[in-house]
Design a protein around this motif. Structure first.
Motif, PDB file in Angstrom:
ATOM      1  N   ALA A 160       0.723  -1.210   0.171  1.00  0.00           N
ATOM      2  CA  ALA A 160      -0.230  -0.297  -0.020  1.00  0.00           C
ATOM      3  C   ALA A 160       0.700   1.396   0.098  1.00  0.00           C
ATOM      4  CB  ALA A 160      -0.895   0.226   1.500  1.00  0.00           C
ATOM      5  N   ILE A 161       1.917   0.987   0.974  1.00  0.00           N
ATOM      6  CA  ILE A 161       3.087   2.547   0.696  1.00  0.00           C
ATOM      7  C   ILE A 161       3.922   2.699  -0.741  1.00  0.00           C
ATOM      8  CG2 ILE A 161       4.410   3.323   1.637  1.00  0.00           C
ATOM      9  CD1 ILE A 161       4.000   1.899   4.632  1.00  0.00           C
ATOM     10  N   ASP A 162       4.053   1.601  -0.941  1.00  0.00           N
ATOM     11  CA  ASP A 162       4.930   1.495  -2.410  1.00  0.00           C
ATOM     12  C   ASP A 162       3.673   2.218  -3.561  1.00  0.00           C
ATOM     13  OD1 ASP A 162       6.122   1.415  -5.044  1.00  0.00           O
ATOM     14  OD2 ASP A 162       5.725  -0.781  -4.692  1.00  0.00           O
ATOM     15  N   ILE A 163       2.262   2.171  -3.429  1.00  0.00           N
ATOM     16  CA  ILE A 163       1.723   2.126  -4.219  1.00  0.00           C
ATOM     17  C   ILE A 163       1.624   3.579  -4.095  1.00  0.00           C
ATOM     18  CG2 ILE A 163      -0.938   1.506  -3.568  1.00  0.00           C
ATOM     19  CD1 ILE A 163       0.055   1.663  -7.468  1.00  0.00           C
ATOM     20  N   ALA A 164       1.127   4.015  -3.225  1.00  0.00           N
ATOM     21  CA  ALA A 164       0.403   5.585  -2.785  1.00  0.00           C
ATOM     22  C   ALA A 164       1.385   5.807  -3.062  1.00  0.00           C
ATOM     23  CB  ALA A 164       0.348   5.528  -1.297  1.00  0.00           C
ATOM     24  N   ASP A 165       3.270   6.126  -2.428  1.00  0.00           N
ATOM     25  CA  ASP A 165       3.822   7.086  -2.788  1.00  0.00           C
ATOM     26  C   ASP A 165       3.811   7.018  -4.500  1.00  0.00           C
ATOM     27  OD1 ASP A 165       4.527   6.711  -0.246  1.00  0.00           O
ATOM     28  OD2 ASP A 165       5.982   5.772  -0.811  1.00  0.00           O
ATOM     29  N   ARG A 166       4.244   6.113  -4.880  1.00  0.00           N
ATOM     30  CA  ARG A 166       3.999   6.582  -6.742  1.00  0.00           C
ATOM     31  C   ARG A 166       2.332   7.685  -7.171  1.00  0.00           C
ATOM     32  NH1 ARG A 166       7.105   2.149  -9.457  1.00  0.00           N
ATOM     33  NH2 ARG A 166       7.699   0.679  -8.045  1.00  0.00           N
ATOM     34  N   LEU A 167       1.222   6.973  -6.957  1.00  0.00           N
ATOM     35  CA  LEU A 167       0.336   7.591  -6.884  1.00  0.00           C
ATOM     36  C   LEU A 167       0.487   9.739  -6.947  1.00  0.00           C
ATOM     37  CD1 LEU A 167      -2.851   5.476  -5.681  1.00  0.00           C
ATOM     38  CD2 LEU A 167      -1.907   6.137  -7.852  1.00  0.00           C
ATOM     39  N   MET A 168       1.241   9.745  -5.138  1.00  0.00           N
ATOM     40  CA  MET A 168       1.603  11.237  -4.677  1.00  0.00           C
ATOM     41  C   MET A 168       2.146  11.657  -6.367  1.00  0.00           C
ATOM     42  SD  MET A 168       0.098  11.346  -1.515  1.00  0.00           S
ATOM     43  CE  MET A 168       1.344  12.684  -0.843  1.00  0.00           C
ATOM     44  N   TYR A 169       2.817  11.514  -6.897  1.00  0.00           N
ATOM     45  CA  TYR A 169       3.264  12.435  -8.291  1.00  0.00           C
ATOM     46  C   TYR A 169       1.887  12.829  -8.610  1.00  0.00           C
ATOM     47  CZ  TYR A 169       8.092  10.976  -6.924  1.00  0.00           C
ATOM     48  OH  TYR A 169       8.835  10.617  -6.008  1.00  0.00           O
ATOM     49  N   LEU A 203      -3.487  15.529 -10.452  1.00  0.00           N
ATOM     50  CA  LEU A 203      -3.765  15.202 -11.869  1.00  0.00           C
ATOM     51  C   LEU A 203      -4.453  13.657 -12.351  1.00  0.00           C
ATOM     52  CD1 LEU A 203      -0.380  16.799 -13.504  1.00  0.00           C
ATOM     53  CD2 LEU A 203      -3.204  17.223 -14.593  1.00  0.00           C
ATOM     54  N   PRO A 204      -5.701  13.200 -13.208  1.00  0.00           N
ATOM     55  CA  PRO A 204      -6.136  12.329 -13.765  1.00  0.00           C
ATOM     56  C   PRO A 204      -5.373  10.641 -13.619  1.00  0.00           C
ATOM     57  CG  PRO A 204      -7.643  13.969 -14.943  1.00  0.00           C
ATOM     58  CD  PRO A 204      -5.550  14.567 -14.675  1.00  0.00           C
ATOM     59  N   TYR A 205      -4.271  11.201 -14.292  1.00  0.00           N
ATOM     60  CA  TYR A 205      -2.992   9.648 -14.027  1.00  0.00           C
ATOM     61  C   TYR A 205      -1.578  10.499 -14.178  1.00  0.00           C
ATOM     62  CZ  TYR A 205      -7.050   8.437 -17.030  1.00  0.00           C
ATOM     63  OH  TYR A 205      -8.304   8.198 -17.980  1.00  0.00           O
ATOM     64  N   VAL A 206      -1.334   8.353 -13.792  1.00  0.00           N
ATOM     65  CA  VAL A 206      -0.015   8.558 -13.219  1.00  0.00           C
ATOM     66  C   VAL A 206       1.080   7.840 -14.150  1.00  0.00           C
ATOM     67  CG1 VAL A 206       1.719   8.610 -11.273  1.00  0.00           C
ATOM     68  CG2 VAL A 206      -0.344   9.139 -10.584  1.00  0.00           C
ATOM     69  N   ASP A 207       1.878   7.930 -14.172  1.00  0.00           N
ATOM     70  CA  ASP A 207       2.922   7.183 -14.834  1.00  0.00           C
ATOM     71  C   ASP A 207       3.450   6.245 -13.624  1.00  0.00           C
ATOM     72  OD1 ASP A 207       5.121   5.337 -15.857  1.00  0.00           O
ATOM     73  OD2 ASP A 207       4.560   7.044 -18.174  1.00  0.00           O
ATOM     74  N   LEU A 208       3.171   5.266 -13.095  1.00  0.00           N
ATOM     75  CA  LEU A 208       4.122   4.439 -11.897  1.00  0.00           C
ATOM     76  C   LEU A 208       5.061   4.632 -11.961  1.00  0.00           C
ATOM     77  CD1 LEU A 208       1.504   1.694 -10.866  1.00  0.00           C
ATOM     78  CD2 LEU A 208       1.648   3.632 -10.454  1.00  0.00           C
ATOM     79  N   VAL A 209       6.363   3.991 -13.481  1.00  0.00           N
ATOM     80  CA  VAL A 209       7.813   4.101 -13.379  1.00  0.00           C
ATOM     81  C   VAL A 209       8.028   5.735 -13.395  1.00  0.00           C
ATOM     82  CG1 VAL A 209      10.021   3.349 -14.618  1.00  0.00           C
ATOM     83  CG2 VAL A 209       7.046   2.391 -14.528  1.00  0.00           C
ATOM     84  N   ASP A 210       7.455   6.363 -14.027  1.00  0.00           N
ATOM     85  CA  ASP A 210       8.347   7.287 -14.653  1.00  0.00           C
ATOM     86  C   ASP A 210       7.867   8.601 -13.355  1.00  0.00           C
ATOM     87  OD1 ASP A 210       9.283   7.225 -17.056  1.00  0.00           O
ATOM     88  OD2 ASP A 210       8.060   7.872 -17.922  1.00  0.00           O
TER      89      ASP A 210
END
Length: 605
Positions: free
Chosen positions: A224-233, A244-251
């Motif tokens: 959960a922490i992993d995906i949340a930290d990516r979504l925070m971008y 913003l509506p979309y997130v690139d989880l790698v970039d």
């Protein structure tokens, strides 16, 4: 905020149009009474006549009593049927209107046969997915294939969305395998654009829920922490803190949508708060909570005069743009989360109570309507129109998405949490326990549930994606078989069904039935839920495994579209299971459900 606001005049609505939020006309009913008293002197003849009449009356009543007793002896079953009918009607009426004569419910027993049938349906759906597409984001039961949402590899939407349902249902073998996949195979390092909103409510929400239900299994919190930290971008560099509506989880970068560049929907930005706040509660990292709160501050600052929200905001300016006002698509869960943020923190944040009450007052004043046929309560939409000279007028459109059917149950929750006069409301509520506006919301919620059930009056017993309600100016009276209350726009025999006619395995009606049953104990809600479940079994079930979308709810036998949405496992079957479970299974006074039906424990802010 003032209470007791009055609903605006509907005279313009009856003509098919209404101006936007502004002044309102209030009609009043005038009543009059006459109290006359006459006195007469009665002589001896009058008294004698009265005595004679009394004697005849007594003989008549004795004769009627003898006849009644004879009928009761010969036909007792008829009297029992009448008694049962009267008691049943009386009991249901007491539940709807808060009679204090009904004994308070303490515990609701399970209906084991129906509950276990729902479990078997889940196993039929999950087993096909696990067999054919384990790890894929979505499942297609007819072709028996899985697909990924972003094209760069899946992140297990279906697995994570469904795992807490398995746990609640006690499916230990299925749960063990799903947990093993999350622990050993789940990887968020996937290239592509993922929806900030959908990933939050389904993936982050699912991981947080199962973390709690599993007894705080650390693997779920780690993920959960992993995906949340990516979504925070998605929040990074946002001038008004709107993700913003979309997130690139790698970039690790947020992106605008191509369809509505520069805009964000109020539902997408206003439906991340339960998940982020609960993650702060678990980790102590306030960044998540503050990101959620900053969104709400922006929305509060942009508030429109009527308290309702347009479905789109300008991302760069943090203000609403001229767009539809709707309780359906792109607006629905914003209103849901206003109430649930108040409930989540054990009713310790009155700012969300106030915001919720204001929006529901606005909904009653501007959006809640009744059909002219059978007075079905429904929600309309306000849509802006340019009159050609640069001025905007507002059309009141009698359109209701299936998504809006969450609102019936939400209003019941709001009445007993945000508009109660006591700390603990009885089940069902007693008259003195809710405010006047609380009873207004309660009764509207009950009526909306009734209306949503009426939209299941189709050839399949399933409700369409979108319905329109009759208004006097719709011109439909020229049709030989004009519907009384509602219709599917564009649906005609012999032509392809419109998008509005489909049933996508959606959960909103059964969600409201579950809440209504838990708050009242009225078996009518279980009966409605069972009918919906039977219709799903008959028309959506794929024999080789899984369930699929019905293309036209008014066609029997139904044609199917090759798609099983993840929310069928996460929401529809979970709410049906809980509807038939005992009331100690995920009790409403200890849990709050996110918009994807993932239960979080109520916490102290």
């Amino acid at each position: 905020m003032s209470s007791g606001r009055k609903k605006g005049s509907k005279s313009q609505v009856q003509k098919g149009r209404q101006e936007g939020p502004g002044g309102s006309n209030v009609s009043k009913k005038e009543t009059s009474s006459v109290d006359g008293h006459e006195k007469e002197d009665a002589g001896a003849d009058t008294k004698a006549s009265s005595a004679f009449d009394s004697l005849n009356s007594g003989l008549l009543w004795r004769a009627l009593l003898v006849a009644f007793l004879a009928f009761a002896y010969l036909k007792p079953e008829v009297l029992l049927d009448v008694y049962d009918m009267w008691v049943g009607f009386s009991e249901h009426n007491n539940v709807a209107h808060g009679s204090s004569r009904r004994e308070e419910l303490v515990w609701l027993p399970p209906d084991e046969m129906k509950r276990d049938a729902v479990v078997q349906a889940f196993k039929h759906a999950w087993g096909a997915y696990e067999r054919d597409a384990m790890g894929s984001d979505e499942y297609h039961p007819i072709s028996r294939e899985g697909t990924d949402l972003a094209g760069g590899g899946g992140i297990g939407y279906t697995v994570i969305d469904a795992i807490d349902t398995m746990h609640i249902m006690g499916l230990s073998e299925e749960y063990s395998r799903a947990r093993g996949w999350i622990a050993n195979n789940l990887d968020f390092e996937r290239k592509g654009l993922f929806s900030t909103f959908e990933t939050t409510i389904r993936v982050l929400g699912g991981l947080l829920s199962i973390h709690h239900l599993s007894g705080n299994d650390p693997i779920y919190l780690e993920k959960a922490i992993d995906i949340a930290d990516r979504l925070m971008y998605a929040f990074e560099d946002s001038p008004y803190h709107l993700p913003l509506p979309y997130v690139d989880l790698v970039d690790r970068k947020g992106y605008h949508t191509k369809d509505y560049t520069g805009l964000v929907s109020v539902a997408e930005v206003g439906t991340l708060q339960l998940e982020l706040k609960y993650l702060t509660h678990l980790t102590g990292n306030r960044d998540y909570w503050e990101a959620a709160e900053k969104v709400m501050k922006t929305l509060n600052s942009a508030k429109l005069p009527h308290g309702l929200a347009s479905i789109f905001l300008n991302y760069e300016e943090g203000q609403y743009v001229t767009s539809a006002v709707s309780l359906g698509s792109r607006g629905d869960s914003f209103y849901e989360y206003l109430l649930k943020q108040y409930i989540q923190t054990n009713r310790t944040e009155p700012v969300y109570q106030d915001s919720y009450k204001e929006t529901m007052d606005g909904a009653h004043q501007y959006l809640i309507q009744k059909s002219p046929g059978n007075n079905l309560v429904y929600t309309s939409e306000l849509r802006p129109e340019d009159n050609g000279s640069g001025e905007i007028s507002w059309r009141l459109t009698p359109k209701q998405d299936h998504l809006v059917c969450f609102l019936g149950g939400s209003l019941l929750l709001g009445a007993t949490n945000a508009r109660s006069q006591v700390d603990r409301v009885s089940r069902p509520p007693k008259q003195e326990e809710l405010t006047e506006d609380g009873w207004r919301d309660w009764n509207t919620g009950m009526e909306l549930i009734k209306t949503c059930m009426k939209t299941h009056d189709t050839a399949t017993g399933l409700s369409p994606e979108i319905v329109y309600f009759r208004v006097p100016s719709d011109g439909m009276d020229t049709y030989e078989f004009a519907p009384t209350d509602w219709y599917i726009r564009g649906a005609q025999p012999g032509i392809p069904a419109p998008y509005d006619a489909r049933y996508m395995l959606r959960p909103e009606t059964v969600e409201s039935l579950f809440i209504a049953y838990r708050l009242t104990g009225d078996e009518i809600f279980r009966e409605h839920g069972w009918k919906i479940f039977q219709a799903i079994e008959k028309h959506c079930k794929v024999e080789s495994g899984g369930y699929a979308t019905v293309i036209n709810v008014d066609e029997n036998p139904a044609q199917l579209e090759d798609k099983m949405e993840t929310f069928f496992l996460s929401e529809t079957l979970k709410y049906l299971y809980l509807l038939f479970s005992d009331s100690n299974t995920i009790p409403l006074d200890r849990y709050v459900f996110n918009t994807e039906a993932h239960p979080f424990p109520i916490i102290q802010a």
